[in-house]
Design an enzyme around this catalytic site. Sequence first.
Site, PDB file in Angstrom:
ATOM      1  CG  ASP A  44      -1.817   1.169   1.332  1.00  0.00           C
ATOM      2  OD1 ASP A  44      -2.367   1.561   0.289  1.00  0.00           O
ATOM      3  OD2 ASP A  44      -1.956   1.717   2.430  1.00  0.00           O
ATOM      4  CG  ASP A 236      -1.516   1.873   6.749  1.00  0.00           C
ATOM      5  OD1 ASP A 236      -1.745   2.942   7.314  1.00  0.00           O
ATOM      6  OD2 ASP A 236      -1.596   1.745   5.512  1.00  0.00           O
ATOM      7  CG  ASP A 240      -4.497  -1.649   2.991  1.00  0.00           C
ATOM      8  OD1 ASP A 240      -4.898  -1.477   1.831  1.00  0.00           O
ATOM      9  OD2 ASP A 240      -3.799  -0.822   3.596  1.00  0.00           O
TER      10      ASP A 240
END
Length: 346
Positions: A44, A236, A240
Amino acid sequence: PCALVISIPLGYFGGIGLASRNGILFKGSNFLDVMSQVNTVVMDKTGTLTKGVFKVQKVDTAPGISPGKLVETAAALESKSTHPVALAVVEFFGKDKIMLPVSAVEEIAGHGIRGKVAGDDVLAGNLKLMQKFGIATPPEVAEIVETFVLLAINGQYAGCITIADEPKDDAKQAVADLHGMGIQTVMLSGDKSSVVQKVAAALGIDRAFGDLLPEGKVEKVQALKSESRRLAFVGDGVNDAPVVALADAGIAMGGLGSDATIETADIVIQNDQPSKIASAVKIGKLTRRIVWQNIGLAMAVKIAVLALGAGGVATLWEAVFADVGVALLAILNAVRIQEMSFSTPT
């Protein structure tokens, strides 16, 4: 079988202990094996590769809306969100200031947030949120490269708050370390594609995709897995969590990470440093090498002594060494991992 029964689990315990001392929590020894075989790391952007600490850079308003009114309204609504972008808006307005009353709040994954602020219907989010609710925006909004928050009040475009983030100090080195081990890097983000490509180019990431909803991230990861890749996903945010669960090894950032992502993850990086991703791979390979050394040592010595025994050459002392002696050597080799450095060449 004493050497195998004792030393192999002890080798994995040693690997988990070494990882813990370096700020990496493995939730099981099997994930050490998975990390040793990973050939693709998917990450990410916000909070993983970037600091996730946004700062408001600019406030643009529509005619008839003052900057103060725009920021006050945005901060009131964004105070109901934990997203790093929302926190930046609240901080810019002032956490200690009295907020306007907010009700009927709804977070729309991958888009933004909506609610009533002092009786007005307010939308705060990205361009997709405005399009979803049929809000007309100025054409120059689509040309902004930085991260931004668009606001609409009572169905009318109200303004844009431009926000900037920056990569973590060790992000570029983390990507370089992964490339040095022959691991491909991919970045997935719900942020604007132009922002994502800019960050990817600065860090040297192989492939990057922006403007992704949570289900879009899942589709990208499934596509990579269909290519027979062994992949780890690092994230995080609460969005996700589905991708973390889907990956062969899900890794969560323990500092900024949401509870849902940390709970779902197989591995947790406690200090949020991207460089620990490469460390986790190295520790996995190091542990696997120690375990195979113990298997090879135990089997080779036992087979040799069995052969000598069949020929009438081996005595009681050779048998004792093949059993107790080899077990002790394997245990010492397994314990040795605790004193090793994860940067040992692999």
